[in-house]
Scaffold this active site. Structure first.
Site, PDB file in Angstrom:
ATOM      1  N   GLY A   1       0.856  -1.196   0.000  1.00  0.00           N
ATOM      2  CA  GLY A   1       0.000   0.000   0.000  1.00  0.00           C
ATOM      3  C   GLY A   1       0.882   1.232   0.000  1.00  0.00           C
TER       4      GLY A   1
ATOM      5  N   ASP B   1     -19.893  47.869  18.834  1.00  0.00           N
ATOM      6  CA  ASP B   1     -20.640  47.402  17.672  1.00  0.00           C
ATOM      7  C   ASP B   1     -21.606  46.314  18.166  1.00  0.00           C
ATOM      8  OD1 ASP B   1     -21.270  46.504  14.957  1.00  0.00           O
ATOM      9  OD2 ASP B   1     -19.971  44.820  15.461  1.00  0.00           O
TER      10      ASP B   1
HETATM   11  O1  LIG Z   1      -3.966  -0.506   4.944  1.00  0.00           O
HETATM   12  P1  LIG Z   1      -4.744  -1.198   3.899  1.00  0.00           P
HETATM   13  O2  LIG Z   1      -6.198  -1.240   4.179  1.00  0.00           O
HETATM   14  O3  LIG Z   1      -4.165  -2.542   3.595  1.00  0.00           O
HETATM   15  O4  LIG Z   1      -4.617  -0.376   2.537  1.00  0.00           O
HETATM   16  C1  LIG Z   1      -3.392   0.024   2.000  1.00  0.00           C
HETATM   17  C2  LIG Z   1      -3.272   1.529   1.861  1.00  0.00           C
HETATM   18  O5  LIG Z   1      -4.090   1.947   0.764  1.00  0.00           O
HETATM   19  C3  LIG Z   1      -4.285   3.331   0.539  1.00  0.00           C
HETATM   20  O6  LIG Z   1      -3.196   3.980  -0.098  1.00  0.00           O
HETATM   21  C4  LIG Z   1      -3.233   5.323  -0.588  1.00  0.00           C
HETATM   22  O7  LIG Z   1      -2.009   5.983  -0.402  1.00  0.00           O
HETATM   23  C5  LIG Z   1      -1.137   6.112  -1.495  1.00  0.00           C
HETATM   24  C6  LIG Z   1       0.010   7.000  -1.102  1.00  0.00           C
HETATM   25  O8  LIG Z   1      -0.407   8.266  -0.729  1.00  0.00           O
HETATM   26  C7  LIG Z   1      -1.831   6.642  -2.723  1.00  0.00           C
HETATM   27  O9  LIG Z   1      -0.911   6.600  -3.808  1.00  0.00           O
HETATM   28  C8  LIG Z   1      -3.040   5.784  -3.050  1.00  0.00           C
HETATM   29  O10 LIG Z   1      -3.740   6.358  -4.129  1.00  0.00           O
HETATM   30  C9  LIG Z   1      -3.950   5.624  -1.868  1.00  0.00           C
HETATM   31  O11 LIG Z   1      -4.943   4.685  -2.181  1.00  0.00           O
HETATM   32  C10 LIG Z   1      -4.670   3.989   1.829  1.00  0.00           C
HETATM   33  O12 LIG Z   1      -4.824   5.385   1.663  1.00  0.00           O
HETATM   34  C11 LIG Z   1      -3.742   3.679   2.982  1.00  0.00           C
HETATM   35  O13 LIG Z   1      -4.212   4.265   4.172  1.00  0.00           O
HETATM   36  C12 LIG Z   1      -3.701   2.183   3.168  1.00  0.00           C
HETATM   37  O14 LIG Z   1      -2.791   1.835   4.173  1.00  0.00           O
HETATM   38  O1  LIG Z   2       3.605  -7.052  -4.192  1.00  0.00           O
HETATM   39  C1  LIG Z   2       3.561  -5.849  -3.986  1.00  0.00           C
HETATM   40  C2  LIG Z   2       2.893  -4.985  -4.871  1.00  0.00           C
HETATM   41  C3  LIG Z   2       2.863  -3.642  -4.608  1.00  0.00           C
HETATM   42  N1  LIG Z   2       3.461  -3.143  -3.509  1.00  0.00           N
HETATM   43  C4  LIG Z   2       3.481  -1.702  -3.230  1.00  0.00           C
HETATM   44  O2  LIG Z   2       2.175  -1.194  -2.928  1.00  0.00           O
HETATM   45  C5  LIG Z   2       2.159   0.181  -3.185  1.00  0.00           C
HETATM   46  C6  LIG Z   2       0.845   0.562  -3.815  1.00  0.00           C
HETATM   47  O3  LIG Z   2       0.679   1.939  -3.687  1.00  0.00           O
HETATM   48  P1  LIG Z   2      -0.301   2.792  -4.582  1.00  0.00           P
HETATM   49  O4  LIG Z   2      -0.137   4.183  -4.204  1.00  0.00           O
HETATM   50  O5  LIG Z   2      -0.073   2.494  -6.025  1.00  0.00           O
HETATM   51  O6  LIG Z   2      -1.783   2.271  -4.223  1.00  0.00           O
HETATM   52  P2  LIG Z   2      -2.509   1.961  -2.825  1.00  0.00           P
HETATM   53  O7  LIG Z   2      -2.398   0.504  -2.608  1.00  0.00           O
HETATM   54  O8  LIG Z   2      -1.811   2.709  -1.796  1.00  0.00           O
HETATM   55  O9  LIG Z   2      -3.916   2.357  -3.023  1.00  0.00           O
HETATM   56  C7  LIG Z   2       3.342   0.500  -4.073  1.00  0.00           C
HETATM   57  O10 LIG Z   2       4.278   1.244  -3.343  1.00  0.00           O
HETATM   58  C8  LIG Z   2       3.890  -0.866  -4.421  1.00  0.00           C
HETATM   59  O11 LIG Z   2       5.291  -0.907  -4.542  1.00  0.00           O
HETATM   60  C9  LIG Z   2       4.108  -3.982  -2.638  1.00  0.00           C
HETATM   61  O12 LIG Z   2       4.660  -3.542  -1.653  1.00  0.00           O
HETATM   62  N2  LIG Z   2       4.142  -5.321  -2.900  1.00  0.00           N
HETATM   63 MG   LIG Z   3     -20.516  43.746  13.644  1.00  0.00          MG
END
Ligand SMILES: O=P(O)(O)OC[C@H]1O[C@H](O[C@H]2O[C@H](CO)[C@@H](O)[C@H](O)[C@H]2O)[C@H](O)[C@@H](O)[C@@H]1O
Ligand SMILES: O=c1ccn([C@@H]2O[C@H](COP(=O)(O)OP(=O)(O)O)[C@@H](O)[C@H]2O)c(=O)[nH]1
Ligand SMILES: [Mg+2]
Length: 738
Positions: A29, A497
């Site tokens: 994530g 005022d």
């Molecule tokens: O903690 P989880 O429920 O397993 O979910 C994983 C994370 O997903 C989301 O990620 C976001 O953050 C990224 C970085 O700013 C961004 O690129 C992406 O578009 C978002 O979806 C979520 O916001 C996190 O809180 C979670 O931990």
């Molecule tokens: O097998 C995997 C595939 C993806 N990622 C990581 O998960 C993150 C996904 O972040 P993104 O902002 O694209 O989406 P989010 O999951 O936060 O909505 C990226 O840093 C990836 O490198 C990871 O750690 N292991």
């Molecule tokens: Mg006033």
């Protein structure tokens, strides 16, 4: 030494239970991977949930000890909290709502209760760790209430908040039963950050519409302090990916993959399992490519990594089945003995292998229907040591705001996705390099370290700004001086005022009647023979007389047009004032009322007022600008003047204002103690007319004023006035002046 405390729901390390005991692994994530690179500096610490339920205290101790060696402090969640707070409110209410999937959102009171309780749990954990000089940085939608909870306990704390997911249009937020509470929770911070300008605008509009708080250039005026709101597009640890790409280990993996696949073009897709990522739509597009462009059969592979996520939430489980089925169907339809179009992995990859996939790919297909930022797109770019490779990116990912050289697509337009894929697979090497070089420059420069620095600098700036304001605030020392000067003065002029100063604004101005407390305060002040109490208001004289006329106080009404000394009768500031002009202006105001629902006209003897407090905030501001232009043009070369107040425009005689009237009360020999209180633009005229030693007090949060001091609100005004009355009883003036 001061430290930074990062708080997020998920820690960058996730603990898992296996047959042999607990294991500790990096979390997936974007939030965890992105910030994972920076939190270990100095004494910094990261507070969050380790990703599983740990009830037993021996196990909790083990987890706490191991994580603390890595600068992390766990907050443990019970099974019920994981269900109601994490899977419930966070991921079945907020996540779908903020990603424009309201049809997936559930609204359960029990989930909300758990959300409040877990935010409180995080609050306690932070309070235990945070010293007075520490910087507190709260992350993401699972903790929207935390900034305000912390602020209540630590009014002086430095608190930043960053939202990693989109902030949706106001309409989505208003569909949420707890919208206003969530906004108030966020506004506990000193600085609120979003990935893009759009998200920031949506937030400001929700704050204005749901809480009635306006902003100036992204600064929201809270009663106790301004809150800065800004856009900070998050970056990645660029060097880490760039260096990995040329490392032995990664090249080794890449080569092994290449040999296994043979000589095909590789399209890469990497996401957590999530309906916001558009995974099914992507599969449909790939299927269409094979259907419409058979020349790619046996020449292209889709490598699709789906990282398990939130799989106990119904929509996620359903999506998993949909993907399994689609992949099965497409592969069954098109595969040959030597070629399998889609290689589908439902698991997470270790860093080196992930890196090798980025290196290997010819095309990264990143097509979320909504995505806060999307770091996968940036990681792909950072991994391209030879500047080859094409990024296809959804215009609805936050990253699209920065990565203009990607092939941008609309993720719901399957045809466009097919054509972009077809184009990407044939894009000449020079064009690939040109696009990739430009994007690399940007992603390298605005990496996650630059992002953190920028956020922290702005947070420090917002604090400094608050402190500069604080020098104007009527603090205890200044208030004591004021009380002393009041006590020793033989004659005192008190100019108050009315609206926004003695009483709070009400939706309907006719409802702002004085309450008993105020009548008593004014009565008691006026009862002292040394005091001359004047209510100096923009209101019409009839209302003032009806509400306050029985008190022995003076009145200045209609911004200085009508004057009345206690017990006397009304007279005009100046003879010969005209009112015929109202006949020409009134029809214009009528037009604006009909074009601006909620606005209204107030007619006074010598002025006309257009009120828009009850209109939609955006429309009201727009029409007010329009009307102001219109009226300024109409009144040029006349002795009329258009005055801008709080949600009002007033047309009145030029040259008569609160200041000209106040000057009459000063007289040739001004009293030794003068106090003037006001909240609005029109009160600035009073402040300007008074001698420099007068106590001029601006009521409210906006700092720009000619007044010497600022007090925060009506309650503070009343507390000050009653403290003046107490002086008389506690310390006899004779003693003080001796
Ligand atoms: O903690 P989880 O429920 O397993 O979910 C994983 C994370 O997903 C989301 O990620 C976001 O953050 C990224 C970085 O700013 C961004 O690129 C992406 O578009 C978002 O979806 C979520 O916001 C996190 O809180 C979670 O931990
Ligand atoms: O097998 C995997 C595939 C993806 N990622 C990581 O998960 C993150 C996904 O972040 P993104 O902002 O694209 O989406 P989010 O999951 O936060 O909505 C990226 O840093 C990836 O490198 C990871 O750690 N292991
Ligand atoms: Mg006033």
């Amino acid at each position: 030494m001061s430290k930074t405390i990062i708080i997020s729901n998920r820690l960058p390390t996730k603990v898992q239970r296996t047959a042999t005991g607990l294991t500790f692994q990096p979390s997936e994530g974007g939030l965890a991977t992105g910030l994972g690179s920076i939190y270990q500096a100095g004494d910094n610490v990261w507070v969050g949930w380790p990703g599983l339920s740990v009830d037993e205290s021996a196990e909790q101790d083990q987890v706490r000890e191991q994580l603390s060696a890595d600068s992390m402090a766990p907050v443990f969640l019970s099974e019920a909290e994981i269900r109601d707070f994490y899977e419930g409110f966070s991921n079945s209410t907020l996540w779908p709502t903020f990603h424009y999937f309201p049809q997936y959102a559930t609204y359960e009171q029990a989930h909300w209760d758990a959300y409040v309780a877990v935010n409180e749990k995080f609050c306690q954990a932070v309070l235990e760790l945070a010293g007075p000089d520490d910087t507190i940085w709260v992350q993401d939608y699972q903790l929207l209430l935390l900034p305000e909870m912390l602020r209540r306990e630590r009014p002086e704390a430095t608190i930043g908040f960053f939202l990693h997911i989109p902030f949706p249009s106001y309409e989505l937020l208003r569909g949420l039963p707890w919208g206003a509470e969530l906004l108030r929770g966020m506004l506990g911070a000193d600085l609120i950050g979003f990935h893009t300008f759009d998200y920031m605008q949506h937030f400001l509009s929700a704050v204005s519409r749901l809480l009635g708080l306006s902003n100036h250039n992204g600064q929201v005026e809270m009663p106790d302090r301004p809150v800065l709101v800004d856009a900070f597009p998050m970056g990645i640890d660029y060097q880490r990916y760039a260096e990995a790409a040329i490392s032995k280990a990664v090249q080794h993996h890449e080569q092994a993959y290449r040999e296994a696949l043979g000589d095909t073009r590789v399209v890469l897709s990497i996401d957590r399992l999530d309906y916001s990522k558009g995974i099914a739509q992507r599969l449909h597009a790939f299927e269409e490519l094979l259907l419409q462009h058979p020349e790619w059969h046996e020449r292209v592979n889709l490598l699709m990594v789906v990282v398990p996520s939130r799989d106990r939430v119904a929509q996620y489980a359903a999506l998993k089945e949909e993907i399994d089925e689609l992949v099965g169907r497409i592969n069954a339809q098109y595969r040959t003995i030597s070629w399998n179009p889609i290689h589908y992995f439902y698991r997470s990859f270790p860093f080196d292998e992930l890196s090798a996939l980025y290196c290997l790919a010819d095309v990264a297909l990143v097509t979320p229907v909504r995505d806060g930022m999307n770091l996968v797109a940036k990681e792909f770019i950072a991994s391209k040591a030879n500047q080859r490779g094409v990024l296809i990116l959804s215009e609805r990912a936050g990253a699209a705001q920065e990565l203009a050289e990607a092939l941008l697509i609309n993720p719901t337009d399957t045809n466009q996705m097919v054509e972009s894929l077809h184009e990407a697979l044939r894009l000449p090497a020079e064009e690939q390099q040109a696009r990739m070089t430009a994007m690399q420059q940007l992603v390298r420069q605005y990496d996650v370290f630059a992002w953190t620095r920028l956020f922290m600098d702005r947070l420090a700036y917002s604090k400094i700004k608050q402190q500069t304001l604080a020098t104007d605030v009527l603090d205890t020392q200044a208030q004591n001086q004021l009380r002393h000067d009041y006590a020793v003065a033989e004659r005192r002029l008190l100019l108050f005022d009315y609206d926004g100063t003695l009483v709070r604004f009400t939706h309907n101005p006719q409802h702002a009647r004085p309450d008993q407390e105020l009548l008593k305060l004014l009565g008691n002040l006026a009862a002292d023979a040394r005091n001359q109490v004047v209510v100096i208001s923009g209101r019409d004289r009839t209302t003032l007389e009806r509400w306050l006329g029985h008190l022995p106080i003076d009145f200045i009404a209609e911004h200085g047009v009508w004057l009345r000394r206690a017990g006397g009768s009304w007279h005009l500031f100046q003879e010969g004032l005209r009112a015929e002009w109202k006949r020409d202006i009134r029809p214009i105001l009528d037009q604006y009322v009909s074009r601006t629902p909620g606005s209204s006209i107030e007619e006074k003897d010598y002025s006309l007022v257009w009120h828009y407090r009850r209109a939609d905030a955006g429309l009201g501001a727009l029409r007010a600008r329009d009307l102001l232009n219109h009226l300024t043009f109409m009144t040029s070369n006349t002795d009329l003047h258009v005055l801008e107040g709080k949600k009002v425009l007033e047309i009145k005689h030029a040259g008569i204002h609160k200041g000209t009237a106040a000057a009459q009360w000063l007289g040739p020999e001004p009293p030794p103690f003068v106090l003037a209180l006001g909240d609005d633009r029109t009160d600035e005229d009073t402040f300007a007319a008074l001698p420099p030693e007068a106590y001029t007090l601006k009521v409210g949060p906006t700092p720009r004023s000619l007044a010497r001091y600022a007090v925060s609100n009506v309650a503070h005004v009343r507390q000050l006035l009653s403290s003046l009355l107490q002086i008389e009883t506690i310390v006899p003036p004779a003693v003080l002046s001796a």
